[in-house]
Design an enzyme around this catalytic site. Structure first.
Site, short mmCIF file in Angstrom:
data_model
loop_
_atom_site.label_atom_id
_atom_site.label_comp_id
_atom_site.label_asym_id
_atom_site.label_seq_id
_atom_site.Cartn_x
_atom_site.Cartn_y
_atom_site.Cartn_z
N ASP A 48 3.68 -4.57 -6.07
CA ASP A 48 4.26 -5.81 -5.54
C ASP A 48 5.78 -5.76 -5.58
O ASP A 48 6.47 -6.11 -4.61
CB ASP A 48 3.79 -7.01 -6.38
CG ASP A 48 2.36 -7.42 -6.06
OD1 ASP A 48 1.81 -6.93 -5.06
OD2 ASP A 48 1.80 -8.24 -6.82
N GLU A 86 0.83 -1.21 0.00
CA GLU A 86 0.00 0.00 0.00
C GLU A 86 0.86 1.26 0.00
O GLU A 86 0.52 2.25 -0.65
CB GLU A 86 -0.94 0.00 1.21
CG GLU A 86 -1.89 -1.17 1.27
CD GLU A 86 -2.76 -1.30 0.03
OE1 GLU A 86 -3.08 -0.26 -0.60
OE2 GLU A 86 -3.13 -2.43 -0.32
#
Length: 495
Positions: free
Chosen positions: A213, A145
């Site tokens: 990611d 995040e």
């Protein structure tokens, strides 16, 4: 600390009912995720700037956060908040230079979810703690995040759609923010708004998820967490919900196909496997959430934990005992809770989870002097710590030492002006000494933090009427605050 925010309590509504009232008329921008080309980082110095400046992005994030405070069950638990921030800021400092100051907050919700939105705000559901087996797994989600924020994925997505008509862009921002915060409702709204460009939206999301990611993994390793925690958590979710008709909110906004799990595994394999010690703070945090915020009754929690301890079926015995002590306390058995937690307090004398719980137990057993002495010692060298400062102030108020509590809370609010619990406590302290004007002023601050500026102004007008005219300095301050909140109300229409 056993105290919930009640001064400004508002019923929880679905975000579509809250409507992000400010969005329809004020925000004519689009958001969500964007394109990553190759393996190099994008030029985030300019990415998204033609659509949304950094200053505007912070304004949108600030207002959205205020709306969330008034509409979502935010968890006002200093011990858990302190722990979440410790992990979050460790990751932030280990990664690339942040484009925004970060704010981490907890939502009492058993669903697995975490999300980021404009201006560096990262929300975490309690359900994520309940489903993450290790601190590394929790950190892997936070790192992901944080990467979304630092890569400005929301702003970059807006830039990619700048050819849309302004009205559609405005509607889309509302839909996408809704998708981030309430996936089921938001996806339905987004599909209606973006029917013609739905596939493009999906493609942007996939590319941004891959970028987050990759960068998240780099941040995870730099912060000293287990890189294999990311594929472990993704793999766990993929296996657990492979055939579920209603996947958790996290999987609606963060799909986990087999390729994503495989990619995470390949990235982790670039680093040597090694043992990572358990962090007792994570185990205590998880135990606290399972004991206090899982929705189970305290008696059910006690029965389950006593069985686990007797059969040695725990992951960490100390964490199981801590959860048991909390459940015993919540079941109105403070003596049993004290007996259970005392050995832990001797083993971890400076652990903030235990300090917080011991304070509650001392208060329940009519031993405020013990709690005050303990907290005074901690406060001497960590006055800005929310667990210490808020518990200390609360103990002082309970003993009718509100003048001292007010000084502590004033100092604390200099660094944490947005803490609703601190606002409630200082309001209680002013009420106890009969300062009605400052009590109303504190309530006004609380309303403003939820973007309820009209109520805030009404409270300040009551504060002015309750403040003696001879107290000229306070009158001037209150009048200045009225002007400030009127300006804030007007500003919503100009973003």
């Amino acid at each position: 600390m056993q105290k919930s925010v009640v001064l400004f309590k508002k019923s929880v509504k679905a975000l579509r009912n809250v409507g992000f009232a400010i969005i329809g008329s004020a925000l004519v921008v689009h958001s969500a995720h964007s394109i990553s080309t190759g393996n190099n980082l994008p030029d985030i110095g300019t990415a998204g700037l033609s659509a949304l400046t950094l200053e505007k992005e912070r304004d949108v994030g600030d207002i959205t956060m205020r709306q969330i405070r008034g509409s979502y069950p935010l968890l006002q638990d200093p011990a858990l908040q302190e722990y979440l921030e410790s992990v979050g800021y460790k990751l932030v400092t280990a990664g690339s230079t942040p484009v925004h100051p970060f704010t981490f907050f907890l939502i009492k919700d058993p669903n697995i979810n975490a999300f980021a939105f404009f201006g560096g705000h990262v929300g975490v559901h309690t359900g994520l703690f309940m489903n993450a087996d290790t601190e590394g797994q929790l950190a892997s989600v936070l790192a992901h995040e944080i990467a979304h924020v630092n890569q400005r994925h929301l702003a970059r997505r807006m830039e990619s759609q700048m050819d849309m008509q302004a009205a559609t862009i405005g509607a889309t921002l509302g839909s996408i923010l809704l998708t981030v915060l309430a996936p089921q409702a938001g996806i339905a709204a987004l599909q209606t708004t973006l029917a013609a460009s739905q596939q493009m939206s999906i493609n942007f999301t996939r590319k941004n998820e891959a970028e987050a990611d990759r960068i998240g993994m780099q941040t995870l390793v730099a912060a000293g967490f287990d890189p294999y925690a990311a594929p472990e958590f993704f793999g766990k979710l993929a296996a657990q919900y492979r055939f579920a008709s209603k996947p958790p909110a996290f999987l609606l906004t963060h799909p986990v196909p087999e390729t994503r799990v495989a990619d995470a595994q390949l990235r982790a394999q670039q680093f040597p496997r090694k043992a990572y010690p358990q962090n007792i703070d994570y185990q205590f945090a998880k135990a606290r959430i399972e004991a206090r915020y899982s929705g189970r009754s305290s008696k059910a929690v006690i029965q389950r934990l006593e069985q686990q301890i007797a059969r040695k079926e725990y992951i960490n015995k100390d964490a199981a005992l801590y959860g048991l002590a909390l459940a015993q306390f919540d079941d109105n058995d403070a003596k049993a809770a004290l007996e259970t937690i005392t050995p832990l307090a001797k083993k971890y004398p400076r652990n903030l989870f235990l300090v917080d719980s011991l304070t509650d137990i001392n208060m329940k057993l009519k031993q405020p002097e013990k709690a005050e002495e303990r907290l005074k010692g901690f406060y001497g060298y960590m006055p800005d710590n929310q667990v210490i400062a808020l518990n200390y102030a609360n103990i002082l108020i309970e003993q009718e030492k509100s003048e001292e509590a007010i000084e502590i809370l004033k100092l604390y609010r200099q660094s944490r002006p947005d803490d609703l619990l601190a606002i409630q406590l200082i309001g209680d302290a002013y009420s106890q000494i009969g300062n009605t004007g400052q009590q109303y002023s504190a309530k006004a601050d609380g309303y403003a933090l939820m973007a309820q500026y009209e109520q805030a102004i009404a409270m300040l007008e009551r504060a002015l009427r309750a403040t003696p005219v001879k107290d000229n300095i306070e009158v001037v301050k209150l009048e200045a605050k009225v002007r400030q909140y009127r300006n804030e109300l007007a500003r919503l229409k100009t973003l």
